[in-house]
Design an enzyme around this catalytic site. Structure first.
Site, short mmCIF file in Angstrom:
data_model
loop_
_atom_site.label_atom_id
_atom_site.label_comp_id
_atom_site.label_asym_id
_atom_site.label_seq_id
_atom_site.Cartn_x
_atom_site.Cartn_y
_atom_site.Cartn_z
N ASP A 221 0.86 -1.17 0.00
CA ASP A 221 0.00 0.00 0.00
C ASP A 221 0.90 1.22 0.00
O ASP A 221 1.62 1.47 0.98
CB ASP A 221 -0.91 0.01 1.23
CG ASP A 221 -2.03 -1.01 1.13
OD1 ASP A 221 -2.10 -1.72 0.11
OD2 ASP A 221 -2.84 -1.09 2.08
N HIS B 154 -6.24 2.11 -4.63
CA HIS B 154 -6.40 2.23 -3.18
C HIS B 154 -7.27 3.43 -2.84
O HIS B 154 -7.25 3.90 -1.71
CB HIS B 154 -5.02 2.34 -2.53
CG HIS B 154 -4.99 2.00 -1.07
ND1 HIS B 154 -5.82 1.06 -0.48
CD2 HIS B 154 -4.20 2.47 -0.06
CE1 HIS B 154 -5.55 0.97 0.81
NE2 HIS B 154 -4.58 1.82 1.10
N HIS C 205 -7.77 8.02 0.10
CA HIS C 205 -7.61 7.15 1.27
C HIS C 205 -8.64 7.47 2.36
O HIS C 205 -8.33 7.47 3.56
CB HIS C 205 -6.19 7.25 1.85
CG HIS C 205 -5.78 6.05 2.65
ND1 HIS C 205 -5.86 6.01 4.02
CD2 HIS C 205 -5.28 4.85 2.28
CE1 HIS C 205 -5.42 4.83 4.47
NE2 HIS C 205 -5.07 4.12 3.42
N HIS D 270 4.09 -1.96 3.69
CA HIS D 270 4.12 -0.56 3.27
C HIS D 270 5.53 -0.23 2.79
O HIS D 270 6.50 -0.38 3.54
CB HIS D 270 3.71 0.35 4.42
CG HIS D 270 2.25 0.25 4.76
ND1 HIS D 270 1.74 -0.75 5.54
CD2 HIS D 270 1.19 1.02 4.37
CE1 HIS D 270 0.42 -0.61 5.64
NE2 HIS D 270 0.06 0.45 4.93
#
Length: 256
Positions: A73, A124, A128, A222
């Site tokens: 991500d 994504h 966010h 991440h």
């Protein structure tokens, strides 16, 4: 004493409310997978099994054997995303990157590099946001805005894979994503690597990742994490020594 007992009961009820999946198409849920021992495949709460109905994935079928799907991500670049790409190139591993509009707009060359080096660039959402309570127009707008920015900035079409921000979602979210042509990708392993001010000791992080490797794993990392930069190469090497290979989301979802 009665007051103290009531306070304890209140806290326990609050914990159950947070951890127990709620019913209903509009009800928000938090995705999670409990870590298991001895490289066993984790299971999710039965109340979340409906994700499969809407092309939701968190682990590969057992018949795929010892395969790992490496996903990241990626919201922004702090020098570590490029280093992660360097490691993946060196190790010849293709990964999936779930990106935001900020990364595409501010570091277009980096996202273009992801495409050029054979990685899967995924949705994504644009900003966010927690979309678990959003209406359909807002939800679709977040996915469409990001897809548009990606095409405008890189000239490439984003892959039709979606990951809910912070793992917050509702049944409606999955239904709408499916109707937009997306497969929703969750994960079967993640750890606390997202806070750059509170990074885990690299040796401890490597041990945690490797002790939880399991067949069909969808791992979430991440790429902004300095710890992940330090351990990723060794993790890949060790997984291969354990007999694992690295697959793509197209393989996971049957689109290959």
């Amino acid at each position: 004493m009665k007051t103290r007992i009531l306070n304890i009961l209140t806290v326990l009820m609050l914990c159950l409310t947070i951890l127990t999946p709620k019913a209903g198409a509009k009800s928000p849920n938090n995705w999670y997978c409990v870590h298991t021992a001895n490289h066993q495949r984790p299971r999710v709460d039965a109340a979340l099994s409906y994700i499969e109905k809407y092309d939701g994935y968190y682990i590969a079928p057992e018949e795929q054997g010892k395969v790992i799907y490496l996903t990241f991500d990626a919201g922004y670049e702090n020098g570590n995303v490029a280093k992660i790409l360097d490691i993946l190139k060196e190790k010849e591993v293709s990964a999936a990157f779930f990106v935001l509009s900020h990364l595409i707009e501010k570091d277009t060359a980096l996202v273009t590099r992801m495409f050029d080096e054979g990685h899967t660039v995924c949705n994504h959402t644009a900003k966010h946001k927690d979309l678990s309570l959003a209406d359909r127009a807002t939800f679709e707008g977040e996915l469409e805005d990001l897809s548009r920015v990606c095409l405008e900035k890189t000239g490439r079409e984003m892959a039709k894979y979606y990951r809910p921000p912070e793992g917050r979602f509702s049944e409606n979210n999955l239904k709408w994503a499916q109707e937009m042509g997306y497969r929703t990708i969750f994960w079967s392993f993640a750890y606390a690597d997202w806070d750059n001010q509170r990074q885990m000791n690299p040796n401890k992080a490597k041990e945690k990742i490797l002790s939880n490797v399991h067949p069909g794993e969808v791992i979430l990392l991440h790429p902004t994490s300095q710890t992940n930069v330090l351990v990723l190469g060794e993790v890949i090497d060790e997984c291969r020594r354990m007999g694992y290979r690295f697959g793509t989301l197209d393989e996971l979802t049957g689109r290959a």
